[in-house]
Design an enzyme around this catalytic site. Structure first.
Site, mmCIF file in Angstrom:
data_model
loop_
_atom_site.group_PDB
_atom_site.id
_atom_site.type_symbol
_atom_site.label_atom_id
_atom_site.label_comp_id
_atom_site.label_asym_id
_atom_site.label_seq_id
_atom_site.Cartn_x
_atom_site.Cartn_y
_atom_site.Cartn_z
ATOM 1 N N HIS A 159 -7.480 1.523 -4.523
ATOM 2 C CA HIS A 159 -7.609 0.628 -3.374
ATOM 3 C C HIS A 159 -7.396 1.509 -2.145
ATOM 4 C CE1 HIS A 159 -7.467 -2.737 -0.694
ATOM 5 N NE2 HIS A 159 -6.190 -2.533 -0.379
ATOM 6 N N ARG A 185 -14.974 -7.948 -1.098
ATOM 7 C CA ARG A 185 -15.725 -7.402 0.039
ATOM 8 C C ARG A 185 -17.106 -6.923 -0.401
ATOM 9 N NH1 ARG A 185 -10.332 -4.345 2.246
ATOM 10 N NH2 ARG A 185 -9.634 -6.008 3.664
ATOM 11 N N ASN A 193 0.817 -1.216 0.000
ATOM 12 C CA ASN A 193 0.000 0.000 0.000
ATOM 13 C C ASN A 193 0.850 1.264 0.000
ATOM 14 O OD1 ASN A 193 -2.666 -0.977 -0.050
ATOM 15 N ND2 ASN A 193 -2.519 -1.568 2.100
#
Length: 314
Positions: free
Chosen positions: A179, A155, A124
């Site tokens: 994201h 999800r 990330n």
């Protein structure tokens, strides 16, 4: 033909992915890399202890960048989620200072050893780090992929499935964009058992799409506040992506891939195979969804430009 995969980073996600690859027999040779030699040795020993009880044989090598030269796939799982805490503002960019420097260092090493396979980045902020790895490895854009919204889409399918009491695999559709906080659920693309979810919401009067979108976005934070890291969901997404590449599956997956129209990486479906992105796709989104996607992509691009300049100045 030997299936060879490298995993760089043996934190919670990297070690979970490595275990998944071993238990499923997905790879014949696994190269594990980490700066924490003690942790790496412990993981390799633990994996070797499991070998006699596994149905397939996998050769494991450690901290050998040269061994990655002919790898089919290298997965990047570097990071420091410990930077975040209970008071964090739920921003994956908190890890950027650490992961951007790792992208420069690791990407340069991969270029030096002549790696020419497909690079999959988990780290990330996913989209910016994927772009940095493409910059520093010099690999073609189609050969550098981030897991992107593959996990967010899972999800989304989960929360929709729970709301309608169906298996998440009976839900199709996508979360798109970053994201991160600017992601969104593309409801025009979501179907459940063949029916468009917007039609189901209109008929039932009980489905709140805004609540479902928020639950999708908050899924990772719920996990984080329970154990201060996430690993199973993202490792499963990475396993699916790596398997698609090794199998030359030509499967449609919502991953972080370079979109020419925005000049940046972002989460959007593409056909994935042995060469990475085999074919970019084009969705028929609503005008509002197009606006949301452009805003998310521009945010990613701006942050990439900022950090790329900083790294060049160091």
């Amino acid at each position: 033909m030997t299936r060879k995969v490298g995993v760089i980073g043996q934190g919670h996600v990297g070690e979970t992915l490595a275990n998944n690859l071993l238990v499923t027999g997905t790879v014949d040779e696994l190269v594990l890399v980490d700066t924490d030699q003690k942790k790496l040795n412990a993981n390799v020993t633990d994996f070797e202890d499991a070998a006699a009880n596994l149905p397939t044989h996998t050769r494991i090598r450690k901290n050998d960048y040269a061994a990655l030269a002919d790898a089919d796939v290298v997965v990047i799982a570097v990071g420091n989620i410990g930077i975040q805490n209970d008071d964090a503002k739920h921003d994956r960019f908190m890890e950027l200072k650490v992961t951007s420097r790792a992208a420069k260092e690791v990407g340069t090493k991969l270029k030096e050893v002549g790696f020419k396979g497909v690079l999959v980045s988990i780290s990330n902020p996913c989209d910016v780090i994927a772009a940095l790895f493409q910059k520093y490895t010099g690999l073609p854009k189609k050969r550098v992929i981030g897991t992107g919204t593959l996990l967010d889409t899972a999800r989304l399918k989960k929360v929709v499935g729970q709301a309608l009491d169906v298996d998440p695999r009976s839900v199709s559709g996508y979360a798109l964009g970053e994201h991160g906080n600017s992601q969104f659920a593309a409801w025009s693309q979501v179907r459940v058992l063949g029916q468009q979810i917007t039609d189901l919401a209109a008929v039932s009067g009980q489905l709140d799409l805004e609540d479902l979108a928020e639950a999708t976005k908050a899924g990772g934070y719920t996990v984080f506040h329970g154990k201060y890291y996430t690993n199973f969901g993202i490792a499963a997404a990475a396993l699916r992506l790596v398997t698609a590449i090794l199998n030359d599956a030509n499967i449609e997956l919502p991953v972080s891939n370079f979109r020419e129209e925005y000049g940046t990486y972002c989460g959007y479906p593409a056909v994935i195979g042995q060469q990475g992105v085999v074919k970019p796709l084009q969705l028929n989104l609503t005008a509002e969804e197009e606006r949301q996607l452009a805003a998310s992509a521009n945010y990613i691009k701006d942050r990439f430009d900022e950090v790329a300049q900083q790294l060049e100045a160091e």
